[in-house]
Design a protein around this motif. Structure first.
Motif, PDB file in Angstrom:
ATOM      1  N   ILE A 312      -1.523   0.091   2.152  1.00 35.37           N
ATOM      2  CA  ILE A 312      -2.403  -1.040   2.480  1.00 35.37           C
ATOM      3  C   ILE A 312      -1.652  -2.063   3.320  1.00 35.37           C
ATOM      4  O   ILE A 312      -2.155  -2.570   4.325  1.00 35.37           O
ATOM      5  CB  ILE A 312      -2.941  -1.694   1.183  1.00 35.37           C
ATOM      6  CG1 ILE A 312      -3.822  -0.715   0.410  1.00 35.37           C
ATOM      7  CG2 ILE A 312      -3.723  -2.967   1.519  1.00 35.37           C
ATOM      8  CD1 ILE A 312      -4.213  -1.207  -0.978  1.00 35.37           C
ATOM      9  N   GLU A 313      -0.414  -2.349   2.928  1.00 37.13           N
ATOM     10  CA  GLU A 313       0.372  -3.350   3.644  1.00 37.13           C
ATOM     11  C   GLU A 313       0.659  -2.910   5.081  1.00 37.13           C
ATOM     12  O   GLU A 313       0.726  -3.739   5.995  1.00 37.13           O
ATOM     13  CB  GLU A 313       1.686  -3.623   2.903  1.00 37.13           C
ATOM     14  CG  GLU A 313       1.519  -4.348   1.572  1.00 37.13           C
ATOM     15  CD  GLU A 313       1.041  -5.792   1.740  1.00 37.13           C
ATOM     16  OE1 GLU A 313       0.951  -6.268   2.883  1.00 37.13           O
ATOM     17  OE2 GLU A 313       0.757  -6.433   0.717  1.00 37.13           O
ATOM     18  N   LYS A 314       0.838  -1.613   5.298  1.00 37.07           N
ATOM     19  CA  LYS A 314       1.066  -1.125   6.661  1.00 37.07           C
ATOM     20  C   LYS A 314      -0.146  -1.412   7.548  1.00 37.07           C
ATOM     21  O   LYS A 314      -0.007  -1.847   8.694  1.00 37.07           O
ATOM     22  CB  LYS A 314       1.356   0.382   6.639  1.00 37.07           C
ATOM     23  CG  LYS A 314       2.732   0.749   6.104  1.00 37.07           C
ATOM     24  CD  LYS A 314       2.929   2.253   6.049  1.00 37.07           C
ATOM     25  CE  LYS A 314       2.898   2.887   7.432  1.00 37.07           C
ATOM     26  NZ  LYS A 314       3.192   4.333   7.384  1.00 37.07           N
ATOM     27  N   ARG A 315      -1.326  -1.183   7.026  1.00 34.23           N
ATOM     28  CA  ARG A 315      -2.533  -1.480   7.793  1.00 34.23           C
ATOM     29  C   ARG A 315      -2.663  -2.980   8.047  1.00 34.23           C
ATOM     30  O   ARG A 315      -2.970  -3.414   9.164  1.00 34.23           O
ATOM     31  CB  ARG A 315      -3.770  -0.970   7.048  1.00 34.23           C
ATOM     32  CG  ARG A 315      -3.869   0.545   6.944  1.00 34.23           C
ATOM     33  CD  ARG A 315      -5.153   0.935   6.216  1.00 34.23           C
ATOM     34  NE  ARG A 315      -5.243   2.376   5.988  1.00 34.23           N
ATOM     35  CZ  ARG A 315      -6.250   2.966   5.348  1.00 34.23           C
ATOM     36  NH1 ARG A 315      -7.231   2.226   4.838  1.00 34.23           N
ATOM     37  NH2 ARG A 315      -6.270   4.284   5.189  1.00 34.23           N
ATOM     38  N   LEU A 316      -2.424  -3.778   6.998  1.00 33.17           N
ATOM     39  CA  LEU A 316      -2.560  -5.225   7.139  1.00 33.17           C
ATOM     40  C   LEU A 316      -1.558  -5.781   8.147  1.00 33.17           C
ATOM     41  O   LEU A 316      -1.863  -6.720   8.896  1.00 33.17           O
ATOM     42  CB  LEU A 316      -2.356  -5.905   5.780  1.00 33.17           C
ATOM     43  CG  LEU A 316      -3.482  -5.720   4.746  1.00 33.17           C
ATOM     44  CD1 LEU A 316      -3.059  -6.280   3.398  1.00 33.17           C
ATOM     45  CD2 LEU A 316      -4.764  -6.395   5.227  1.00 33.17           C
ATOM     46  N   GLU A 317      -0.375  -5.198   8.190  1.00 29.19           N
ATOM     47  CA  GLU A 317       0.644  -5.656   9.146  1.00 29.19           C
ATOM     48  C   GLU A 317       0.172  -5.440  10.582  1.00 29.19           C
ATOM     49  O   GLU A 317       0.342  -6.316  11.450  1.00 29.19           O
ATOM     50  CB  GLU A 317       1.948  -4.897   8.878  1.00 29.19           C
ATOM     51  CG  GLU A 317       3.134  -5.378   9.701  1.00 29.19           C
ATOM     52  CD  GLU A 317       3.287  -4.625  11.023  1.00 29.19           C
ATOM     53  OE1 GLU A 317       3.977  -5.141  11.913  1.00 29.19           O
ATOM     54  OE2 GLU A 317       2.712  -3.515  11.149  1.00 29.19           O
ATOM     55  N   ALA A 318      -0.438  -4.279  10.851  1.00 31.01           N
ATOM     56  CA  ALA A 318      -0.941  -4.004  12.196  1.00 31.01           C
ATOM     57  C   ALA A 318      -2.112  -4.916  12.542  1.00 31.01           C
ATOM     58  O   ALA A 318      -2.205  -5.437  13.666  1.00 31.01           O
ATOM     59  CB  ALA A 318      -1.363  -2.539  12.298  1.00 31.01           C
ATOM     60  N   VAL A 319      -3.013  -5.114  11.582  1.00 35.01           N
ATOM     61  CA  VAL A 319      -4.165  -5.991  11.822  1.00 35.01           C
ATOM     62  C   VAL A 319      -3.695  -7.418  12.078  1.00 35.01           C
ATOM     63  O   VAL A 319      -4.228  -8.118  12.951  1.00 35.01           O
ATOM     64  CB  VAL A 319      -5.133  -5.945  10.617  1.00 35.01           C
ATOM     65  CG1 VAL A 319      -6.262  -6.961  10.797  1.00 35.01           C
ATOM     66  CG2 VAL A 319      -5.719  -4.549  10.454  1.00 35.01           C
ATOM     67  N   ASP A 320      -2.670  -7.856  11.340  1.00 37.93           N
ATOM     68  CA  ASP A 320      -2.129  -9.203  11.517  1.00 37.93           C
ATOM     69  C   ASP A 320      -1.631  -9.401  12.944  1.00 37.93           C
ATOM     70  O   ASP A 320      -1.880 -10.429  13.590  1.00 37.93           O
ATOM     71  CB  ASP A 320      -0.993  -9.422  10.516  1.00 37.93           C
ATOM     72  CG  ASP A 320      -0.681 -10.895  10.311  1.00 37.93           C
ATOM     73  OD1 ASP A 320      -1.200 -11.729  11.074  1.00 37.93           O
ATOM     74  OD2 ASP A 320       0.067 -11.214   9.377  1.00 37.93           O
TER      75      ASP A 320
END
Length: 904
Positions: A312-320
């Motif tokens: 989840i954090e990997k996706r959120l990092e890219a979205v950020d």
């Protein structure tokens, strides 16, 4: 002697192979159907039913459709849940001895449609297969158009299998007949398929040829059987290579959040409840994808939120990164818009039905990959950089197409015009010969006009008569008869040939025929060469789709001011200024009222929400679930601050609806949902129940509601949001440490009520149901009568409540043990026993059973005491036990009014 002609005999033998599928029997330029197929197809497709002689005295029913428009007719039958077997001529009619040989070349079913327009470009079309073995269930779900194959196993609980099936919403479900029958009875109206097909044939050789042995060894027995059944079914129906199904994507159920069909429906994740459309759903809101494959991946992410915090954090990092980088985000979107549907292009190439335009689309898509790769690598995001580095630009594949295929090829691959000049020497020679021949014909036309003096003379061509010289009737006298041979007579003209024209025609047609054959062979070689690169192209498609979904999240998040959630493995859920994403997006003329949510293990893990229907309770509870789901798919969320724990399951019971198919009432459906929650929920789950306890009597409804709340609070400890109109349940806050009362704020001004949509601490005092009825337009007579009855009820309730308080605080002399026993009873008796004086108001006690009423001992009776005597007498005479609640209410109200008047 056969009673049918040889052709009809052939039809019947092939129809026996097609079994329950419509047989499209190729006859020339038409697909024909006979007998029952013809009758049924004529009805379903609304085409003319005719007949033909088939060797018997009676005419055989018959109908047909043109072969060039067959796809649209097939799509209509598939949409209705039918199968279609396509039977083609597999022998040259010129070489046939007797009836031309025909074979079924493919069986089209709802789960094996290859046309993206039929199933939807941004939606997968899954064929699912279920098996049972060794106390487990296996599920394999395959999209034939993309080559994706997802496989998992569930425990022996059939409900788990049902949950997984609903994730894919398959168009067709195959498997062991007994298991399909069990699923059909269990799922009732929730079976998301157009077709159920019993299938038990497997072929280990087919399975071994499809996947490497090391991949098969990693799959459990029940999953292997599911894959084997599916591959066997596809091989039997498609009758061609399945080379694009290259990988078994095996996963465990606990890797994703689980939601049952009711929860998916109630939360409107991918479609709305009423209209069953995408618009108005969470998918509709979040879908700013630029590619079809990105749209399909987004749907799967919403259907299967992650439970792995690191992922989840990997996706959120890219979205950020994309959220805060407008230029990078827009550049990525613009490049992705030029990428076609790689997955389905690869599927058609491998399947053998891709044409020249498909190859050009692949070439144009591959041109964009270096740009996409560069943007991702330079974005500053570790996740996007990893995606960029994994992108194979497939430059060699792009060059193969660039060298061979013209930029604007025809639709058909059998009419020539596909291959570029300079690609094949022999083809270039034939093209030159053909071009020279046509130039010679143009020169011949000029010479013949000069020779005959006929300016309207022209040389033409058609497939039936070849090349010809056409002269109008008025100019026939000017022709030299010795050179012109009549070939065709028209109404106003004659067509002729000359020896020179016939000779040149043979050379030109021979060259063109050879050119078409050579071009077709060359195209097939190129397509087969591309089919050998399926794995590379599929891997590229997956990375492009992932980048597309991430930019979609960032685009939507930036547009609606979403914030990055903090995802944790802790228990506490904290949301500040949370909003319902879809409702907020739809509201145009007013702003959405944000609300906070805080649920901790020791403080507020159960929120009991009271208040009127129109105040926004359901929207509030849904938005909490939506925010959790959005966080776990890697999206920013509609809140100013959000700390979201990993949720393993979400359960919802929202809305009242009878299950007509299953024969269940609204209340029974609610109880079955509650049973599922109590059986499957864990401390990491989120439970949402709207209007708990409705559908039965008030007393029983309240009792069930309290029992359920206590069970969820004490036994399971999950996060629970419960809305109810039973304000009496507010007392649970005093006995349940983790429960907190909340209500929706309401502003009253005279007879007008304003719902403020704001969640506040405390319990509501009323539900404003009659006010809502007035807003709905009920007649004033009904509204006035309802208010009158409500006033009576509230008056009596107040009297009874005050009497109970008085009795509880003052024991009757001489009977302390008896009074204490009455107060401590589990179920207080429903009718008054003790009548006591308290000012001018007669108060009633709920303690006692009505048969033990005693008058006060004093002989000096006050007016109030005399009134009490009369009240006791009338209560003893009244048959309250056999009265309805409404009758009892009216009786008590009238009695109270009469006694109050006498006391004056």
């Amino acid at each position: 002697m056969s009673k049918y002609t040889p052709m009809i005999e052939q039809y019947l033998s092939i129809k026996a192979q097609a079994e329950d599928a419509f047989l499209f029997f190729r006859l020339g330029d038409f697909y024909e159907m006979f007998f029952e197929d013809a009758i049924k197809a004529a009805q379903e497709l609304e085409i003319t039913l005719t007949g033909r002689e088939g060797g018997m005295e009676e005419r055989i029913p018959m109908c047909g459709i043109p072969y060039h428009s067959a796809e649209s007719y097939i799509a209509r039958l598939i949409e209705k849940g039918y199968k279609v077997a396509i039977c083609e001529q597999v022998e040259d009619p010129a070489e046939a001895k007797g009836v031309v040989r025909r074979e079924i070349v493919r069986i089209v079913t709802p789960g094996t449609v290859m046309d993206g327009k039929t199933v939807g470009e941004a939606k997968n079309n899954f064929l699912a297969c279920v098996t049972s073995a060794q106390g487990q269930y296996g599920l394999a779900a395959c999209d034939l158009s993309t080559g994706e194959l997802f496989v998992t196993a569930t425990e022996s609980l059939l409900e788990q299998l049902v949950d997984e099936i609903n994730v894919y919403s398959p168009s067709e479900l195959i498997g062991q007949p007994e298991l399909l029958g069990l699923l059909q009875s269990k799922m009732a109206g929730w079976l998301p398929t157009k077709l159920l097909t019993g299938w038990e044939r497997t072929d280990e050789q087919l399975l071994a040829a499809q996947f490497p042995e090391e991949e098969l060894r990693s799959v459990s027995d029940v999953c292997r059987e599911a894959v084997a059944l599916l591959i066997s079914y596809l091989n039997d129906t498609q009758k061609r290579s399945l080379a694009h199904i290259t990988r078994i994507d095996l996963y465990e159920r606990r890797q994703h959040m689980t939601m049952d069909p009711y929860t998916r429906r109630n939360l409107e994740l991918t479609e709305t409840v009423r209209e069953r459309s995408k618009k108005g759903s969470l998918l509709w809101l979040l879908d700013r994808t630029a590619t079809s494959m990105g749209g399909r991946l987004l749907r799967r992410w919403i259907d299967k939120p992650l439970t792995n915090r690191a992922e989840i954090e990997k996706r959120l990092e890219a979205v950020d990164c994309l959220y805060n980088g407008l230029i990078v985000r827009e550049e990525l979107r613009q490049q992705l818009k030029e990428v076609y549907d790689l997955q389905r292009l690869v599927g058609r190439i491998s399947y053998g039905n891709a044409n020249g335009r498909d190859l050009v689309a692949l070439k144009l898509s591959l041109r964009q990959i270096p740009h996409v790769r560069q943007i991702c690598s330079a974005s500053g995001s570790a996740t996007l950089k990893e995606l960029g580095e994994s992108m194979d630009d497939c430059a060699d594949i792009r060059q193969w197409i660039e060298d061979a295929i013209v930029d604007e090829p025809p639709v058909s691959v059998r009419e020539g015009g596909l291959i570029k000049a300079g690609y094949h020497e022999r083809l270039d020679q034939l093209r030159e010969a053909s071009a020279n021949g046509k130039q010679w014909i143009a020169e011949l036309e000029r010479q013949e006009r000069e020779l005959t003096g006929i300016k309207s003379l022209k040389i033409g061509y058609n497939k039936v008569f070849g090349y010809y010289i056409e002269v109008t009737r008025s100019n026939l006298a000017s022709l030299p008869e010795q050179r012109y041979e009549r070939k065709q007579t028209l109404a106003n003209a004659e067509r002729f040939v000359t020896p020179e024209l016939k000779e040149k025609e043979a050379l030109i047609l021979e060259a063109e025929e050879k050119m078409v054959d050579i071009e077709y062979d060359l195209f097939m070689q190129i397509r087969d060469k591309l089919a050998g690169q399926v794995k590379r192209l599929q891997q590229l498609a997956e990375t492009i789709a992932a980048a597309d979904v991430l930019q979609s999240f960032a685009t939507v998040g930036a547009a609606y001011r979403y914030r990055r959630p903090a995802v944790s493995d802790q228990y506490e859920l904290k949301i500040e200024e949370g909003r319902h994403p879809v409702v907020e997006a739809i509201l145009k003329d007013s702003s959405f009222i944000a609300n906070d949510t805080q649920m901790a293990d020791d403080d507020g893990r159960v929120l009991l929400i009271t208040g009127p229907n129109m105040a926004g309770k359901s929207t509030y509870m849904r938005q909490v679930a939506m925010i959790c789901i959005m966080a776990q798919i890697g999206s920013f969320v509609p809140a100013e601050v959000a700390s979201v724990p990993i949720i393993d399951r979400i359960f919802t019971r929202i809305g009242a609806a009878d299950d007509l198919v299953g024969g269940q009432s609204t209340f029974m459906v609610e109880m079955m949902d509650i049973q599922t929650m109590t059986a499957k929920a864990t401390a990491r789950s989120l439970v949402i129940i709207d209007e708990l306890g409705r559908g039965t009597s008030t007393g029983e409804g309240m009792a069930i509601a309290q029992a359920v709340i206590e069970y969820l609070h004490d036994r399971i400890g999950c996060k629970t949001l419960v809305s109810t109109h039973f304000h009496e349940l507010a007392h649970l806050e005093e006995t349940l440490a983790g429960l907190r009362n909340h209500c929706m704020a309401v502003k009253e001004s005279g007879q007008d009520v304003t719902f403020l949509r704001k969640m506040i601490r405390g319990a509501a005092s009323t539900s404003y149901g009659i006010y809502c009825a007035r807003i709905a337009g009920l007649p004033d007579t009904i509204i006035d009568r309802a208010y009158d009855l409500l006033n009576r009820f509230e008056t009596v309730s107040s009297v009874i409540h005050d009497a109970g308080e008085a009795a509880a605080s003052k024991e009757e002399p001489g009977r302390p043990e008896e009074q204490k026993a009455i107060r401590d009873a589990d179920e207080p008796a429903p009718f008054p026993e003790v009548v006591k004086e308290s000012g001018p108001i007669v108060q009633l006690s709920l303690f006692g059973d009505g048969d033990r009423m005693n008058k006060p001992a004093s002989k000096s009776r006050t007016k109030t005491e005399q009134a009490a005597d009369k009240l006791v007498e009338q209560l003893q005479a009244a048959d309250l036990i056999n009265m309805t609640p409404l009758q009892a209410m009216n009786f008590l109200y009238e009695l109270k009014t009469k006694l109050a008047a006498e006391m004056k």
